[in-house]
Motif scaffolding. Structure first.
Motif, short mmCIF file in Angstrom:
data_model
loop_
_atom_site.label_atom_id
_atom_site.label_comp_id
_atom_site.label_asym_id
_atom_site.label_seq_id
_atom_site.Cartn_x
_atom_site.Cartn_y
_atom_site.Cartn_z
N ASN A 1 -2.82 5.82 0.26
CA ASN A 1 -1.89 5.45 -0.81
C ASN A 1 -0.74 4.57 -0.33
O ASN A 1 0.43 4.81 -0.65
N SER B 1 -9.53 0.12 -3.64
CA SER B 1 -10.16 0.87 -2.54
C SER B 1 -9.21 0.97 -1.35
O SER B 1 -9.07 2.04 -0.74
N TYR C 1 -17.38 9.87 -4.56
CA TYR C 1 -17.06 8.46 -4.74
C TYR C 1 -18.11 7.76 -5.60
O TYR C 1 -19.29 8.12 -5.58
N TYR D 1 -9.71 2.98 -13.33
CA TYR D 1 -9.07 3.64 -12.19
C TYR D 1 -7.62 3.22 -12.06
O TYR D 1 -6.75 4.03 -11.71
N TYR E 1 -6.01 0.84 -1.35
CA TYR E 1 -4.93 1.78 -1.69
C TYR E 1 -5.37 3.21 -1.41
O TYR E 1 -4.66 3.98 -0.74
N HIS E 2 -6.54 3.57 -1.90
CA HIS E 2 -7.01 4.95 -1.71
C HIS E 2 -7.30 5.26 -0.24
O HIS E 2 -6.84 6.28 0.30
N PRO F 1 -12.64 6.73 -5.91
CA PRO F 1 -12.86 8.18 -6.03
C PRO F 1 -13.20 8.60 -7.46
O PRO F 1 -12.70 8.02 -8.43
N LEU G 1 -4.33 5.66 -11.95
CA LEU G 1 -3.32 5.65 -10.88
C LEU G 1 -1.92 5.41 -11.42
O LEU G 1 -0.94 5.97 -10.91
#
Length: 417
Positions: free
Chosen positions: A21, A14, A397, A82, A16-17, A407, A86
């Protein structure tokens, strides 16, 4: 394994997003996940309950050496999937997908999960069937895996729908006095001849209060015949099952709010509902439909565990989802009532919040403990319910079981080959 995944790995992903990033968070997430991956190397791919991150190896739970919790092994998927998305590394995805495939192959005849799986055989153990601890987030993640990948994985929609049908058939009940909707538990009992019978117990953990909101979310996604649905959804926008789940979800949220009818305005860890064979007398000091078991303790004894409020978020979580899907201000009002009670009875003057050991006692006695979900979930859901709907919109989300937002994404083509 479970707690580290939902709290730490989920939190890193979370961060990171939401940080735009920042690669530090993703690097830490990969390092952590790589330390946990060897724990999936069991005969049927179920990770063991504990993992030594330094040695990169799984450890059995000494209290249950042959078993893992159904919720624990089936509540890792959002996070590892997720991470694969990524990084492009399909290993994380494959490990948690194998768990779900094995569970699907071993589902019990009634379609629900018992609380334990045998990690050496892959099969469900003859153990309690309930929607509270050790089972709750199994059902939550069936739906959320479907939502996470933009509604293309029909296997999870079907597993979720089948599970909700089984829950309605076996566990959803109404109280005798005012018809409160609640969930029961099925407890296995072995007869003299070795035969197994199932005893229905009218007990509902506070943890189960996630289900009201989950049913609403399911009704407007897996149970919708048009996308997106209106706010609130019109009956014709929902399938027959979606309409049923919406109605049950609303009823369960009302029941969970009714369990806040205590001296502190906070709900107990466990509520028991009255049935015809109940041996509890109808004490006029307690609600006629439900009670806290063992609440009449002697003054020199600690109250039963059932009477505690340990800052849990589940009712508030459901109120948040209900508000986002309806726009009805009553859900905000209910959330404010709970928040006010937390402030009054749980706030510590020098900072932080404490659990209380009896919700029906004023002044309340505190326990020197604040679980991490107080910040991660309870306060976050309170913040979100009073925020604009553009803050973490539910069509963009999916929130993991520790309320870390991830996301929604499209599955890369090479993941499907």
């Amino acid at each position: 394994m479970f707690e580290t995944t939902i709290r730490v790995l989920g939190g890193l992903l979370s961060a990171y997003h939401l940080s735009g990033n920042d690669t530090m968070y993703l690097e830490k997430a990969v390092d952590l996940a790589d330390r946990m991956i060897p724990n999936f190397n069991t005969p049927f791919g179920y990770p063991l309950s504990n993992v030594n991150l330094a040695l990169r190896e799984g450890l059995i739970d000494p209290g249950w050496p042959d078993f893992v919790s159904s919720a624990e092994v089936a509540t890792l998927q959002l996070e590892f999937r997720y991470l694969s998305y990524l990084t492009g590394n399909t290993l994380y995805w494959e490990k948690v997908e194998r768990v779900m495939s094995t569970i699907k192959d071993n589902l019990m005849p009634h379609g629900m999960a018992s609380i334990f799986l045998n990690w050496q055989t892959g099969e469900f153990a003859i153990s309690a069937v309930r929607l509270g601890s050790r089972a709750d987030s199994y059902y939550e993640y069936l739906l959320k895996q479907y939502i996470q990948t933009s509604g293309v994985e029909n296997i999870y929609r079907d597993m979720y729908n089948d599970a909700m049908n089984a829950i309605h058939k076996n566990l959803i009940k109404k109280s005798g006095s005012s018809g409160m909707t609640y969930t029961s538990e099925l407890i296995p009992e072995r007869g003299r001849g070795g035969e197994i019978t199932w005893r229905l117990t009218p007990k509902q953990d506070h943890l189960v209060c996630f289900l009201g909101g989950s049913l609403l979310l399911g009704a407007t996604t897996a149970g919708a015949v048009v996308h997106p649905v209106s706010i609130p959804p019109r009956p014709e926008e929902l399938s027959e099952q979606g309409q049923r789940d919406w109605k049950t979800g609303m009823s369960l949220i009302k029941t969970c709010m009714d369990t806040h009818d205590t001296a502190t305005g906070l709900s107990p860890e466990i509520a028991h509902f009255r049935i015809a064979s109940d041996t509890m007398g109808h004490d006029p000091n307690y609600p006629s439909d439900w009670y806290i078991k063992g609440a009449h303790h002697r003054p020199d004894e600690l109250p039963p565990y059932d009477a505690r409020y340990i800052l849990r978020p589940e009712t508030i979580e459901s109120l948040f989802i209900a508000y986002r899907l309806t726009g009805d201000e009553k859900f905000r009002n209910w959330a404010w009532r709970i928040f006010s009670s937390i402030e009054k009875h749980c706030r510590v003057e020098t900072g932080g919040y404490a659990s209380i050991i009896n919700v029906d006692e004023v002044p309340s006695r505190m326990e020197d403990k604040m679980e991490t979900f107080m910040l991660s979930e309870t306060l976050k859901y309170l913040y979100l319910i009073f925020s604009d709907a553009t803050v973490l919109p539910l069509d963009k989300y999916v929130l993991n079981t520790e309320a870390h937002p991830l996301p929604i994404f499209e599955i890369p083509q090479d993941f499907l080959s």
